[in-house]
Design an enzyme around this catalytic site. Structure first.
Site, PDB file in Angstrom:
ATOM      1  N   HIS A  71       0.843  -1.209   0.000  1.00 35.39           N
ATOM      2  CA  HIS A  71       0.000   0.000   0.000  1.00 35.39           C
ATOM      3  C   HIS A  71       0.865   1.241   0.000  1.00 35.39           C
ATOM      4  O   HIS A  71       1.062   1.846   1.046  1.00 35.39           O
ATOM      5  CB  HIS A  71      -0.906   0.000   1.235  1.00 35.39           C
ATOM      6  CG  HIS A  71      -2.084   0.904   1.132  1.00 35.39           C
ATOM      7  ND1 HIS A  71      -2.066   2.221   1.509  1.00 35.39           N
ATOM      8  CD2 HIS A  71      -3.333   0.673   0.685  1.00 35.39           C
ATOM      9  CE1 HIS A  71      -3.252   2.757   1.334  1.00 35.39           C
ATOM     10  NE2 HIS A  71      -4.042   1.838   0.837  1.00 35.39           N
ATOM     11  N   PHE A  72       1.414   1.688  -0.957  1.00 34.70           N
ATOM     12  CA  PHE A  72       1.460   1.247  -2.337  1.00 34.70           C
ATOM     13  C   PHE A  72       2.922   1.104  -2.719  1.00 34.70           C
ATOM     14  O   PHE A  72       3.719   1.928  -2.286  1.00 34.70           O
ATOM     15  CB  PHE A  72       0.806   2.283  -3.254  1.00 34.70           C
ATOM     16  CG  PHE A  72      -0.674   2.427  -3.022  1.00 34.70           C
ATOM     17  CD1 PHE A  72      -1.567   1.504  -3.558  1.00 34.70           C
ATOM     18  CD2 PHE A  72      -1.178   3.462  -2.268  1.00 34.70           C
ATOM     19  CE1 PHE A  72      -2.930   1.640  -3.370  1.00 34.70           C
ATOM     20  CE2 PHE A  72      -2.548   3.603  -2.059  1.00 34.70           C
ATOM     21  CZ  PHE A  72      -3.416   2.697  -2.604  1.00 34.70           C
TER      22      PHE A  72
END
Length: 185
Positions: free
Chosen positions: A54-55
């Site tokens: 993420h991410f």
């Protein structure tokens, strides 16, 4: 409990919360006014288990985990004053949740919670998460505002660098949270 503010470190926080690594999202409670207000702290590091996904290339703390950190701070506040004696506080509602700024590795979250109502079966708590000092997210991309420009119908306070600021730092998230109290297993 006494009515004076006190500091709770990681050991005291873990004595009050059932959460453990990797889901314990409060490092310490710096200020605690039993039954009224608490300010928790969470140091966000690159080693958080959610960052790899993420991410990739742009690590951001998921907003729901910021809310969970606020909820855990509220849990410490409610458990410390005896409200949760023999009970487990669980989310039953989140109102007015807003995510204002990204939280990235190196951020220090200040987790401000205030009890709005509390009874023997439920509590309602207002929470606001700030990024302490505001400096850890100044490089985040996003729309910039000029001094006096409106956001959500309100003038945005500005720091010297021209970024929206609050008294405690950049406001990352805020919500009104409702908890129900269940018997512990």
């Amino acid at each position: 409990m006494s009515g004076t503010a006190r500091l709770l470190g990681p050991v005291e926080v873990q004595a009050l919360l059932p959460h453990r690594h990797p889901f314990l999202l409060v490092d310490a409670v710096e200020v605690l006014e039993p039954g009224k207000k608490a300010v928790g702290r969470k140091g966000v590091t690159m080693n958080e288990p959610f960052f790899p996904g993420h991410f990739p290339g742009r690590p951001l703390m998921p907003g729901v985990l910021i809310l969970e950190a606020l909820a855990q701070t509220a849990g410490v506040l409610l458990a410390d004053d005896g409200t949760l004696a023999g009970k487990l506080g669980v989310f039953i509602g989140i109102e007015e949740a807003k995510f204002r700024h990204p939280v990235t590795p190196g951020s220090l979250l200040e987790l401000h919670v205030e009890v709005l109502r509390s009874g023997s079966r439920a509590a309602k708590v207002r929470g606001v998460a700030y990024i302490a000092g505001g400096t850890s997210v100044l490089s985040a991309k996003g729309p910039s505002r000029k001094e006096g420009e409106q956001r959500d119908g309100h003038a945005a306070p500005l720091s010297a660098s021209g970024t929206a600021r609050e008294e405690h730092g950049l406001r990352a998230a805020e919500a009104v949270m409702t908890f129900a109290f269940m018997e512990k297993p």
